[in-house]
Design a protein around this motif. Structure first.
Motif, PDB file in Angstrom:
ATOM      1  N   MET A 281      17.146  14.264 -13.222  1.00 55.88           N
ATOM      2  CA  MET A 281      16.166  13.215 -13.486  1.00 55.88           C
ATOM      3  C   MET A 281      16.384  12.608 -14.868  1.00 55.88           C
ATOM      4  SD  MET A 281      12.820  15.000 -11.779  1.00 55.88           S
ATOM      5  CE  MET A 281      11.786  13.646 -11.285  1.00 55.88           C
ATOM      6  N   CYS A 282      16.641  13.467 -15.848  1.00 53.05           N
ATOM      7  CA  CYS A 282      16.892  12.962 -17.202  1.00 53.05           C
ATOM      8  C   CYS A 282      18.128  12.082 -17.216  1.00 53.05           C
ATOM      9  CB  CYS A 282      17.113  14.125 -18.175  1.00 53.05           C
ATOM     10  SG  CYS A 282      15.636  15.012 -18.568  1.00 53.05           S
ATOM     11  N   GLY A 283      19.198  12.597 -16.621  1.00 52.12           N
ATOM     12  CA  GLY A 283      20.457  11.868 -16.636  1.00 52.12           C
ATOM     13  C   GLY A 283      20.326  10.541 -15.916  1.00 52.12           C
ATOM     14  N   TYR A 284      19.640  10.581 -14.778  1.00 51.48           N
ATOM     15  CA  TYR A 284      19.429   9.365 -13.990  1.00 51.48           C
ATOM     16  C   TYR A 284      18.624   8.348 -14.781  1.00 51.48           C
ATOM     17  CZ  TYR A 284      17.420   6.515 -10.215  1.00 51.48           C
ATOM     18  OH  TYR A 284      16.991   5.481  -9.424  1.00 51.48           O
ATOM     19  N   ALA A 285      17.556   8.821 -15.416  1.00 50.35           N
ATOM     20  CA  ALA A 285      16.705   7.922 -16.199  1.00 50.35           C
ATOM     21  C   ALA A 285      17.492   7.313 -17.349  1.00 50.35           C
ATOM     22  CB  ALA A 285      15.489   8.679 -16.732  1.00 50.35           C
ATOM     23  N   LEU A 286      18.288   8.129 -18.002  1.00 49.19           N
ATOM     24  CA  LEU A 286      19.073   7.628 -19.133  1.00 49.19           C
ATOM     25  C   LEU A 286      20.126   6.629 -18.671  1.00 49.19           C
ATOM     26  CD1 LEU A 286      19.523  10.907 -21.189  1.00 49.19           C
ATOM     27  CD2 LEU A 286      18.274   8.874 -21.914  1.00 49.19           C
ATOM     28  N   ALA A 287      20.614   6.792 -17.442  1.00 48.17           N
ATOM     29  CA  ALA A 287      21.675   5.907 -16.956  1.00 48.17           C
ATOM     30  C   ALA A 287      21.102   4.614 -16.402  1.00 48.17           C
ATOM     31  CB  ALA A 287      22.490   6.632 -15.879  1.00 48.17           C
ATOM     32  N   LYS A 288      19.947   4.684 -15.757  1.00 50.50           N
ATOM     33  CA  LYS A 288      19.492   3.541 -14.956  1.00 50.50           C
ATOM     34  C   LYS A 288      18.320   2.758 -15.542  1.00 50.50           C
ATOM     35  CE  LYS A 288      22.657   3.821 -12.130  1.00 50.50           C
ATOM     36  NZ  LYS A 288      23.663   2.762 -12.237  1.00 50.50           N
TER      37      LYS A 288
ATOM     38  N   PRO B 119      25.104   2.644  -7.598  1.00 48.93           N
ATOM     39  CA  PRO B 119      25.160   1.206  -7.903  1.00 48.93           C
ATOM     40  C   PRO B 119      23.752   0.631  -8.110  1.00 48.93           C
ATOM     41  CG  PRO B 119      26.151   1.729  -5.755  1.00 48.93           C
ATOM     42  CD  PRO B 119      25.421   2.935  -6.200  1.00 48.93           C
ATOM     43  N   ASP B 120      23.628  -0.234  -9.115  1.00 46.79           N
ATOM     44  CA  ASP B 120      22.336  -0.862  -9.391  1.00 46.79           C
ATOM     45  C   ASP B 120      21.831  -1.657  -8.176  1.00 46.79           C
ATOM     46  OD1 ASP B 120      22.121   0.148 -11.892  1.00 46.79           O
ATOM     47  OD2 ASP B 120      23.084  -1.562 -12.885  1.00 46.79           O
ATOM     48  N   GLU B 121      22.790  -2.292  -7.441  1.00 38.74           N
ATOM     49  CA  GLU B 121      22.405  -3.110  -6.280  1.00 38.74           C
ATOM     50  C   GLU B 121      21.648  -2.289  -5.256  1.00 38.74           C
ATOM     51  OE1 GLU B 121      25.405  -2.658  -7.417  1.00 38.74           O
ATOM     52  OE2 GLU B 121      26.171  -4.575  -8.148  1.00 38.74           O
ATOM     53  N   LEU B 122      22.102  -1.016  -5.094  1.00 41.37           N
ATOM     54  CA  LEU B 122      21.487  -0.144  -4.096  1.00 41.37           C
ATOM     55  C   LEU B 122      20.036   0.159  -4.488  1.00 41.37           C
ATOM     56  CD1 LEU B 122      22.841   0.989  -1.610  1.00 41.37           C
ATOM     57  CD2 LEU B 122      23.181   3.135  -2.827  1.00 41.37           C
ATOM     58  N   LEU B 123      19.840   0.413  -5.787  1.00 37.43           N
ATOM     59  CA  LEU B 123      18.488   0.707  -6.269  1.00 37.43           C
ATOM     60  C   LEU B 123      17.606  -0.524  -6.099  1.00 37.43           C
ATOM     61  CD1 LEU B 123      19.309   2.682  -9.528  1.00 37.43           C
ATOM     62  CD2 LEU B 123      18.815   3.562  -7.240  1.00 37.43           C
ATOM     63  N   GLU B 124      18.221  -1.709  -6.374  1.00 36.15           N
ATOM     64  CA  GLU B 124      17.486  -2.962  -6.237  1.00 36.15           C
ATOM     65  C   GLU B 124      17.028  -3.136  -4.792  1.00 36.15           C
ATOM     66  OE1 GLU B 124      15.551  -5.364  -8.131  1.00 36.15           O
ATOM     67  OE2 GLU B 124      17.103  -4.290  -9.254  1.00 36.15           O
ATOM     68  N   ALA B 125      17.950  -2.856  -3.874  1.00 41.23           N
ATOM     69  CA  ALA B 125      17.636  -2.981  -2.445  1.00 41.23           C
ATOM     70  C   ALA B 125      16.498  -2.046  -2.058  1.00 41.23           C
ATOM     71  CB  ALA B 125      18.886  -2.659  -1.615  1.00 41.23           C
ATOM     72  N   ALA B 126      16.541  -0.807  -2.592  1.00 39.15           N
ATOM     73  CA  ALA B 126      15.500   0.160  -2.273  1.00 39.15           C
ATOM     74  C   ALA B 126      14.151  -0.336  -2.780  1.00 39.15           C
ATOM     75  CB  ALA B 126      15.830   1.514  -2.901  1.00 39.15           C
TER      76      ALA B 126
ATOM     77  N   THR C  12      15.642  10.148  -2.560  1.00 37.86           N
ATOM     78  CA  THR C  12      16.293   9.846  -1.280  1.00 37.86           C
ATOM     79  C   THR C  12      17.635   9.158  -1.466  1.00 37.86           C
ATOM     80  OG1 THR C  12      15.016   7.819  -1.166  1.00 37.86           O
ATOM     81  CG2 THR C  12      14.169   9.718   0.060  1.00 37.86           C
ATOM     82  N   VAL C  13      17.749   8.274  -2.425  1.00 36.05           N
ATOM     83  CA  VAL C  13      18.995   7.507  -2.574  1.00 36.05           C
ATOM     84  C   VAL C  13      19.912   8.124  -3.631  1.00 36.05           C
ATOM     85  CG1 VAL C  13      19.985   5.259  -3.071  1.00 36.05           C
ATOM     86  CG2 VAL C  13      17.789   5.425  -1.881  1.00 36.05           C
ATOM     87  N   ALA C  14      19.381   8.195  -4.859  1.00 29.78           N
ATOM     88  CA  ALA C  14      20.237   8.600  -5.964  1.00 29.78           C
ATOM     89  C   ALA C  14      20.696  10.058  -5.803  1.00 29.78           C
ATOM     90  CB  ALA C  14      19.501   8.431  -7.287  1.00 29.78           C
ATOM     91  N   ARG C  15      19.781  10.928  -5.371  1.00 31.43           N
ATOM     92  CA  ARG C  15      20.130  12.341  -5.288  1.00 31.43           C
ATOM     93  C   ARG C  15      21.352  12.533  -4.379  1.00 31.43           C
ATOM     94  NH1 ARG C  15      19.722  15.983  -1.643  1.00 31.43           N
ATOM     95  NH2 ARG C  15      18.360  14.742  -0.336  1.00 31.43           N
ATOM     96  N   ARG C  16      21.354  11.782  -3.240  1.00 30.92           N
ATOM     97  CA  ARG C  16      22.477  11.960  -2.314  1.00 30.92           C
ATOM     98  C   ARG C  16      23.784  11.532  -2.944  1.00 30.92           C
ATOM     99  NH1 ARG C  16      19.822  11.766   3.469  1.00 30.92           N
ATOM    100  NH2 ARG C  16      17.784  12.358   2.665  1.00 30.92           N
ATOM    101  N   LEU C  17      23.728  10.421  -3.644  1.00 31.13           N
ATOM    102  CA  LEU C  17      24.964   9.923  -4.254  1.00 31.13           C
ATOM    103  C   LEU C  17      25.440  10.847  -5.377  1.00 31.13           C
ATOM    104  CD1 LEU C  17      23.989   6.165  -4.327  1.00 31.13           C
ATOM    105  CD2 LEU C  17      25.820   7.190  -2.974  1.00 31.13           C
ATOM    106  N   MET C  18      24.494  11.524  -5.981  1.00 31.62           N
ATOM    107  CA  MET C  18      24.859  12.363  -7.134  1.00 31.62           C
ATOM    108  C   MET C  18      25.191  13.804  -6.742  1.00 31.62           C
ATOM    109  SD  MET C  18      21.952  11.074  -9.820  1.00 31.62           S
ATOM    110  CE  MET C  18      22.287  12.265 -11.116  1.00 31.62           C
ATOM    111  N   THR C  19      25.172  14.107  -5.451  1.00 30.28           N
ATOM    112  CA  THR C  19      25.296  15.505  -5.026  1.00 30.28           C
ATOM    113  C   THR C  19      26.451  16.282  -5.658  1.00 30.28           C
ATOM    114  OG1 THR C  19      24.183  15.046  -2.969  1.00 30.28           O
ATOM    115  CG2 THR C  19      25.516  17.029  -3.023  1.00 30.28           C
ATOM    116  N   PRO C  20      27.666  15.731  -5.671  1.00 31.84           N
ATOM    117  CA  PRO C  20      28.755  16.537  -6.269  1.00 31.84           C
ATOM    118  C   PRO C  20      28.456  16.924  -7.706  1.00 31.84           C
ATOM    119  CG  PRO C  20      29.642  14.609  -5.153  1.00 31.84           C
ATOM    120  CD  PRO C  20      28.152  14.447  -5.160  1.00 31.84           C
TER     121      PRO C  20
END
Lengths: 274, 443
Positions: free
Chosen positions: A87-94, A161-168, A181-189
Motif C-alpha cells: 500500500m505504501c509503495g503503491y501510494a508513493l508510486a501512483k 498503468p495509470d490508464e488502467l487505474l483511470e478506467a477503474a 482488485t486491480v493493482a494487487r494482481r498486477l503487483m503479485t510477483p
C-alpha cells in the motif's frame, strides 16, 4: 565447452551450499552415540523419526510451541507487512502529494539502518509502555520493512498503468477497491518477493527476540535453539535436540520457497507478455 | 510549508522520546536507595526470576505450591555470557529487571561495580545463613564488605581429576598425585600413543581454577581500587607448567566441547581431564563407549602431601536492583539454595552441585556412579569442596579478560608466544578496560 564449464561451476556451488544441509540431515538421523563417533556425512542407523519424536516430547513439547511461534511471527508478520509495504509503495508510486519524495527518501534511508541497531532502542521504548516480554514486542517491529516499500514502489510504477487505474475510477471503483482488485494482481510477483524476503528476515531475526523476550513460551525457534545450545555444558543430552531442532526448523522455509516460487515465475512470465 | 510542518512533527517526536527516557532513568535511580530497610510486603507478592538452568521451573513449582502468598514466575534465556547478563543490564536501565537473577560468581563483581544488585544483608535470615554455606562461596557474594550480601550462593564446581583407570593400570603408570607426577605420566602416556589431556584455548576460567588451586589471585579489591595480578608468581607458575607440556607436545590441542574432543575421550586417546564436578556428565555423555572405565581422584598437588583444590564455575541467585520485594526475594533465594528438597531437585534436573555444607551429603550424592565403576565420586568432590581457598576474587570485566587471554592461548596453541605472554597481554588489556570504565585501578 563453455556449457560444461558453466555446469561444473553450478555443480560445485550446489554441493557447496547443500553440504551443510546434508550434514544436518545425516546428523539429525543418528543416535547420540553415533553422532560422536561416526563420519558426519554418512548415515548411521536411521533414527530420524525417533529423534523427532523425542524432540517434540522434550520439556512438555516446548519445541513445537517455538515452531508455532515462529510460523506466527514470520507468517502473519510477513503477510501484514507485505500488505503495508504494498500500500505504501503503491501510494508513493501512483499518487502525487507534497512531501512524496521526502517520505520516499526517508524510507530509502531506512533500508540502510540495520535491524540489530534498532533492537535496544525498541526495548527501551517498549519498556516505557510496559510491553516487553509480550507477543507484540516482537511482532509489531517485524511489520516494518522499508525495502519492501521501495520494491513495491518501483514495481507499481513500472507494472501498473495509470490508464488502467483511470478506467477503474471511471467504472466507479473506489481507491481501496482499485488497489486490492486491480493493482494487487498486477503487483503479485513483487508482493511474493516481498513476502518471501520478509518471511525469511523475521524467521531468522534473533537479536530482537533475544532482547525482548523472557518467557520461554513466546520464543521463536531461533532463540529457543540458541538457548538450548548455551545449556549444552550443563545438560549434554540437549546437544542432540539442538541438531534435530535445527534440521526441523529449516523445513518451513524450504516449503515456503518451493511453494511460492511458482507464483514468482508465472508472475514474471505474464508480465513479459504486455 | 508542508515540509516544515512534517519536520516539526518529527522534531517533537524526538524531543518527547528524549524526555521519556530521562524520566525512566531518574525513576530507576530513586527506587534503588531503600536498601537499608528490608520489610515484608503486605498481601500477595509476585516475583520474577530469570535463570537459564534447564528444568528450574519444576523446582520453583515446589516453592509456589507451598507459598501461595509469594508466587515466583520463572523467566529464561541463554546462559549469562550468551546474552542474559546484557539483558539484565538493559532491564536495570529500563527499570524492569526481574526481582531475582542467576549470576555466576565471576560475573558478580561486574554487577556490583555497575550498581546492579540489591544489598539484602538486612533481610531476615540472610546474615544468619552465612554458616550454612561453604566459606569461599559466601565471600563471593559479600565481596568482603561489612554488613553486605549481594546474592545467595547456588552451586559450585570443585575440581578433581577424571582419569581412565583401566588405561593407567594396563600401562603400569601410577596415578599422579602431584603436578610433577602428572608431567611424568604425560610423557609416559605420550609414548603409548595417547595424550594425558588437552589444553583448552577457550576455557580461561578453567585455567583460573588451576591458579586458584595454586593459591594465586587474579584480582584484589580490598583497598577500594582494583589490583590486577594475572602475572602473579602463582599464576605464572601454572602458566609455565602447562607451557612445558604444550612445548613438549605432551598435551593435545583439541578444542574443548567439540565432537573431536568427545571423540578423543571416547576412543581413549585422551586419558585424564582436570575438571569440575559438573564435568562428570560431560564425559559420560560424550564418551559413552568408555562406561565403567573412569575414576575420579583429587587434583594433583603442587607439593606432595598438600590438600588444595580449585573451583571451576558456579552461580548465585542475586536480587537485582529495583526489586520492590527484596524481603520475599531473599526468602525464596534462601529456600532455593539451602533446602534439601530444592537442592535435591536442582541436582536431579540440572546436575547442580550445592554450595551449602549440608548439601554435600544429600542422599542423591551418596551413591556410586556406574559410569565411574560404581565409585562414590561425590565423596571426592565433597572433600575438594572443603579444600578450595576461601579468598579468590573475580574482576569486574571478566568477559573481556577471558576473551583477551583466550586470544593469547590460541596463539600459543598455534605455535607463537607463551602462556605467560598471554597472561601479560590479558593483564594489560584488563587494566585498560577498567580505566576505560573509570573503575579505579592500582598498578
Amino acid at each position: 565447452m563453455s556449457r560444461t564449464a558453466a555446469m561444473i561451476v553450478m555443480l560445485v556451488s550446489t554441493v557447496y551450499f547443500l553440504l551443510p544441509v546434508w550434514w544436518l540431515f545425516t546428523s539429525a538421523s543418528k543416535t547420540r552415540e553415533q553422532f560422536g563417533n561416526t563420519n558426519g556425512l554418512v548415515f548411521g542407523d536411521f533414527n530420524l523419526f525417533q529423534n523427532i519424536g523425542q524432540l517434540f516430547a522434550y520439556n512438555d513439547g516446548i519445541y513445537l510451541r517455538w515452531m508455532l511461534n515462529s510460523v506466527l511471527y514470520a507468517g502473519a508478520g510477513a503477510l501484514i507487512g507485505t500488505v503495508i509495504s504494498a500500500m505504501c509503495g503503491y501510494a508513493l508510486a501512483k499518487y502525487r502529494f507534497p512531501g512524496r519524495e521526502l517520505i520516499f527518501n526517508v524510507v530509502l534511508g531506512g533500508v540502510l539502518v540495520p535491524a540489530t541497531a534498532l533492537a535496544l532502542p525498541l526495548f527501551l521504548i517498549f519498556s516505557q509502555v510496559g510491553a516487553t516480554n509480550t507477543f507484540w514486542s516482537v511482532f509489531l517491529p517485524s511489520l516494518v520493512n522499508p525495502f519492501g516499500v521501495y520494491l513495491a514502489r518501483i514495481y507499481a510504477s513500472a507494472s501498473v498503468p495509470d490508464e488502467l487505474l483511470e478506467a477503474a475510477r471511471i467504472d466507479g471503483s473506489g481507491e481501496v477497491r482499485t488497489f486490492f482488485t486491480v493493482a494487487r494482481r498486477l503487483m503479485t510477483p513483487a508482493l511474493v518477493t516481498i513476502f518471501l524476503f520478509q518471511f525469511v528476515a523475521i524467521w531468522n531475526n534473533f537479536f530482537l527476540p533475544l532482547i525482548m523476550l523472557r518467557d520461554e513460551s513466546l520464543f521463536p525457534v531461533t532463540l529457543g535453539l540458541y538457548t538450548w545450545n548455551s545449556q549444552v555444558n550443563q545438560i549434554p543430552e540437549i546437544r542432540t535436540y539442538v541438531i534435530i531442532g535445527a534440521f526441523v526448523s529449516i523445513i518451513p522455509l524450504v516449503i515456503a520457497f518451493l511453494s511460492l516460487q511458482r507464483f514468482w515465475q508465472s508472475g514474471l512470465g505474464s508480465g513479459s507478455l504486455k | 510549508m508542508h515540509l516544515t510542518r512534517s519536520m516539526r512533527i518529527v522534531a517533537l517526536g524526538v524531543a518527547s522520546a528524549i524526555a521519556l527516557t530521562g524520566c525512566a532513568s531518574s525513576g530507576g535511580s530513586t527506587s534503588g536507595s531503600g536498601a537499608a530497610a528490608c520489610a515484608p510486603s503486605d498481601g500477595k507478592v509476585e516475583l520474577s526470576f530469570t535463570s537459564w538452568i534447564p528444568g528450574i521451573d519444576k523446582v520453583v513449582d515446589l516453592w509456589n505450591a507451598e507459598n501461595p502468598n509469594i508466587q515466583v514466575t520463572v523467566q529464561t534465556g541463554p546462559n549469562g555470557n550468551g546474552g542474559t547478563y546484557k539483558n539484565f543490564f538493559n532491564q536495570i536501565t529500563a527499570g524492569n529487571a526481574p526481582d531475582l537473577g542467576q549470576i555466576e560468581y565471576d560475573a558478580l563483581p561486574n554487577f556490583r561495580v555497575q550498581d546492579g544488585l540489591e544489598n539484602i544483608a538486612s533481610c531476615a535470615n540472610v546474615l544468619d545463613s552465612k554458616s550454612k554455606f561453604i566459606d569461599w562461596t559466601w565471600n563471593q557474594v559479600t565481596f568482603g564488605e561489612d554488613n553486605a550480601v549481594y546474592g545467595i550462593p547456588q552451586d559450585t564446581g570443585p575440581m578433581a581429576m577424571y582419569y581412565r583407570k583401566d588405561l593407567f593400570e594396563k600401562a603400569g603408570i601410577p596415578v599422579p598425585t602431584t603436578w610433577d607426577e602428572y608431567a611424568t605420566a604425560a610423557a609416559a602416556i605420550r609414548q603409548q600413543g595417547g595424550y594425558i589431556t588437552n589444553f583448552p584455548q577457550n576455557d580461561v576460567n578453567w585455567f583460573a581454577g588451576l591458579v586458584w588451586q595454586a593459591n594465586g589471585q587474579w584480582f584484589d579489591s580490598s583497598t577500594g581500587s582494583w589490583k590486577v595480578s594475572l602475572t602473579s608468581p602463582e599464576s605464572t607458575k601454572v602458566a609455565d607448567y602447562w607451557q612445558n607440556l604444550i612445548s613438549g607436545g605432551l598435551v593435545s590441542k583439541v578444542p574443548a566441547w567439540t565432537d573431536e574432543w568427545n571423540n578423543a575421550y571416547n576412543t581413549g586417546s585422551d586419558w585424564t581431564w582436570i575438571s569440575a564436578v559438573w564435568g562428570a556428565n560431560s564425559i559420560s555423555s560424550g564418551a559413552p563407549d568408555t562406561s565403567g572405565d573412569w575414576a575420579v581422584a583429587p587434583m594433583p598437588q603442587w607439593k606432595a602431601g598438600d590438600n588444595a583444590a580449585g573451583n571451576w564455575g558456579g552461580s548465585s541467585t542475586a536480587v537485582l536492583k529495583g526489586s520492590k520485594h527484596p524481603y520475599e526475594a531473599a526468602q525464596f533465594a534462601l529456600w532455593l539454595n539451602t533446602s534439601d528438597e530444592a537442592l535435591t531437585a536442582l541436582n536431579k534436573e540440572a546436575n547442580l552441585y550445592p554450595a551449602t555444607k549440608a548439601g554435600l551429603s544429600l542422599p542423591v550424592l551418596a551413591d556410586g556412579v556406574p559410569f565411574y565403576g560404581d565409585q562414590k565420586i561425590y565423596d571426592v568432590f565433597a572433600k575438594a569442596s572443603s579444600q578450595v581457598n576461601p579468598d579468590f576474587t573475580w574482576g569486574p570485566t571478566m568477559t573481556q579478560t577471558y576473551a583477551d587471554v583466550a586470544d593469547g592461548f590460541g596463539q600459543v596453541l598455534g605455535g607463537t608466544g607463551t602462556l605467560s605472554d598471554a597472561l601479560k597481554t590479558g593483564q594489560d588489556k584488563t587494566i585498560a578496560a577498567l580505566k576505560a570504565q573509570s573503575i579505579p585501578v592500582v598498578q
